[in-house]
Write a protein that holds these residues in place. Structure first.
Motif, short mmCIF file in Angstrom:
data_model
loop_
_atom_site.label_atom_id
_atom_site.label_comp_id
_atom_site.label_asym_id
_atom_site.label_seq_id
_atom_site.Cartn_x
_atom_site.Cartn_y
_atom_site.Cartn_z
N SER A 170 0.82 -1.22 0.00
CA SER A 170 0.00 0.00 0.00
C SER A 170 0.85 1.27 0.00
N TYR A 171 2.06 1.20 0.57
CA TYR A 171 2.89 2.39 0.65
C TYR A 171 3.71 2.52 -0.62
N ARG A 172 3.19 3.27 -1.56
CA ARG A 172 3.87 3.50 -2.83
C ARG A 172 3.75 4.97 -3.22
N PRO A 173 4.51 5.82 -2.55
CA PRO A 173 4.45 7.24 -2.90
C PRO A 173 4.97 7.47 -4.31
N TRP A 174 4.33 8.38 -5.03
CA TRP A 174 4.79 8.72 -6.38
C TRP A 174 5.82 9.84 -6.27
N SER A 175 6.91 9.72 -7.00
CA SER A 175 7.95 10.75 -6.98
C SER A 175 8.43 11.02 -8.39
N SER A 176 8.65 12.30 -8.69
CA SER A 176 9.15 12.68 -10.01
C SER A 176 10.59 12.21 -10.21
N LEU A 177 11.29 11.87 -9.12
CA LEU A 177 12.68 11.41 -9.22
C LEU A 177 12.78 9.93 -9.51
N ASP A 178 11.66 9.22 -9.40
CA ASP A 178 11.65 7.78 -9.67
C ASP A 178 11.16 7.55 -11.09
N GLU A 179 12.07 7.32 -12.00
CA GLU A 179 11.72 7.19 -13.41
C GLU A 179 10.97 5.90 -13.72
N SER B 258 -1.85 16.61 -12.22
CA SER B 258 -1.81 18.08 -12.23
C SER B 258 -0.49 18.64 -11.72
N MET B 259 0.22 17.88 -10.87
CA MET B 259 1.45 18.41 -10.28
C MET B 259 2.72 17.89 -10.95
N LEU C 23 10.36 22.35 -13.98
CA LEU C 23 10.79 23.72 -13.67
C LEU C 23 12.17 23.70 -13.02
N ASP C 24 12.98 24.68 -13.33
CA ASP C 24 14.34 24.76 -12.79
C ASP C 24 14.34 24.94 -11.27
N SER C 25 13.31 25.56 -10.74
CA SER C 25 13.27 25.85 -9.30
C SER C 25 12.85 24.65 -8.47
N VAL C 26 12.37 23.59 -9.14
CA VAL C 26 11.79 22.44 -8.44
C VAL C 26 12.78 21.28 -8.34
N ARG C 27 12.96 20.78 -7.14
CA ARG C 27 13.83 19.61 -6.94
C ARG C 27 13.06 18.31 -7.14
N GLU C 28 11.86 18.24 -6.56
CA GLU C 28 11.08 16.99 -6.63
C GLU C 28 9.61 17.29 -6.44
N VAL C 29 8.78 16.48 -7.09
CA VAL C 29 7.34 16.48 -6.86
C VAL C 29 6.97 15.09 -6.36
N ARG C 30 6.21 15.03 -5.29
CA ARG C 30 5.82 13.72 -4.77
C ARG C 30 4.38 13.75 -4.28
N VAL C 31 3.74 12.59 -4.40
CA VAL C 31 2.33 12.47 -4.02
C VAL C 31 2.14 11.16 -3.27
N LEU C 32 1.41 11.22 -2.17
CA LEU C 32 0.99 10.04 -1.45
C LEU C 32 -0.42 10.26 -0.96
N GLY C 33 -1.35 9.44 -1.43
CA GLY C 33 -2.74 9.63 -1.04
C GLY C 33 -3.22 11.00 -1.45
N ALA C 34 -3.85 11.70 -0.52
CA ALA C 34 -4.36 13.04 -0.80
C ALA C 34 -3.39 14.11 -0.30
N LEU D 64 5.97 23.59 -1.23
CA LEU D 64 4.64 24.05 -1.61
C LEU D 64 3.78 22.80 -1.61
N TYR D 65 2.93 22.67 -0.62
CA TYR D 65 2.19 21.41 -0.47
C TYR D 65 0.69 21.65 -0.38
N THR D 66 -0.06 20.63 -0.77
CA THR D 66 -1.51 20.72 -0.72
C THR D 66 -2.08 19.45 -0.10
N MET D 67 -3.12 19.61 0.70
CA MET D 67 -3.83 18.49 1.29
C MET D 67 -5.33 18.73 1.09
N PRO D 68 -5.80 18.57 -0.15
CA PRO D 68 -7.20 18.89 -0.46
C PRO D 68 -8.17 17.94 0.23
#
Length: 228
Positions: A36-45, A144-145, A151-162, A198-202
């Motif tokens: 169940s624990y499978r966070p999505w990361s932009s660094l994981d190709e 969406s993220m 972007l040059d300013s961004v190191r990583e984007v990651r998502v887990l659940g909401a 910059l994080y969101t928890m909708p």
């Protein structure tokens, strides 16, 4: 970690104030297993998308129980202020065996109205299709993220659940955080920048949350991050 704490007689404390009650795709973050624990990361190709079909959010065999569990936020669904500190019997007995109570002095401790709201909120949540909704939010956040990663300013984007997080290479100053927050508000998105994040928890506890709302969050973050 549980075993190390037991071996050395150290208390294990889980802070689930932000992550509890379904936020990460499991009722509590400590209930995740390897499936169940499978966070999505932009660094994981190797990750294209999250496979939600086989992730049920919890496994009875994998649950790790802490000695102390801190809860809040979603405990009442945000309708009233309410927090809870939950302990196992060992800790509880250690406090109360000599007549003591776990008292920290707030005026409205165990407020009956807040407790009633918490009970109603938790019952509504567990009876709802909360996991299905969390997975839907998760897929939309990834879509969406994920463009933020270019972007040059961004190191990583990651998502887990909401939970969606855009981590910048450089932390924001207090003035920059205030400016970024104001720009987001002007675009109709309420977020609180925090350091490099910059994080969101909708919300996921309503059927009215549309994909377009989540897309709006991603677009607004992209707009401000592209200027950093």
């Amino acid at each position: 970690v549980r075993k190390l704490c037991d071996d050395h007689d150290v208390l294990l404390i889980f802070d689930e104030i932000a992550t509890g009650f379904g936020r990460t795709g499991s009722l509590f973050a400590g209930w995740h297993d390897e499936e169940s624990y499978r966070p999505w990361s932009s660094l994981d190709e190797s990750q294209d998308e999250v496979n939600s079909s086989k992730r049920n959010g919890q496994s009875a065999n994998s649950i790790v129980y802490p000695d102390i569990l801190c809860l809040g936020k979603a405990l009442t669904g945000g309708y009233m202020t309410m927090g809870a500190t939950v302990t196992n019997k060992r800790i509880s007995n250690g406090i109360s065996d000599t007549g003591g109570v776990f008292m920290h002095g707030p005026t409205f401790m165990a407020n009956p109205l807040a407790c009633s709201v918490a009970l109603a909120s938790v019952n509504l949540m567990v009876q709802s299709p909360w996991l299905e909704r969390v997975r839907s939010v998760e897929r939309s956040l990834i879509k969406s993220m994920s463009p933020l990663a270019k972007l040059d300013s961004v190191r990583e984007v990651r998502v887990l659940g909401a939970i969606g997080v855009c981590e910048l290479h450089k932390g924001l100053t207090r003035e920059e955080m205030a400016s970024v927050q104001q720009q987001l508000v002007e675009d109709g998105v309420w977020l609180r920048p925090f350091g490099k994040l910059l994080y969101t928890m909708p919300p996921f506890n309503c059927g009215d949350l549309e994909v377009e709302h989540l897309n709006k969050i991603g677009d607004a973050i992209h707009k401000v991050a592209s200027k950093l």
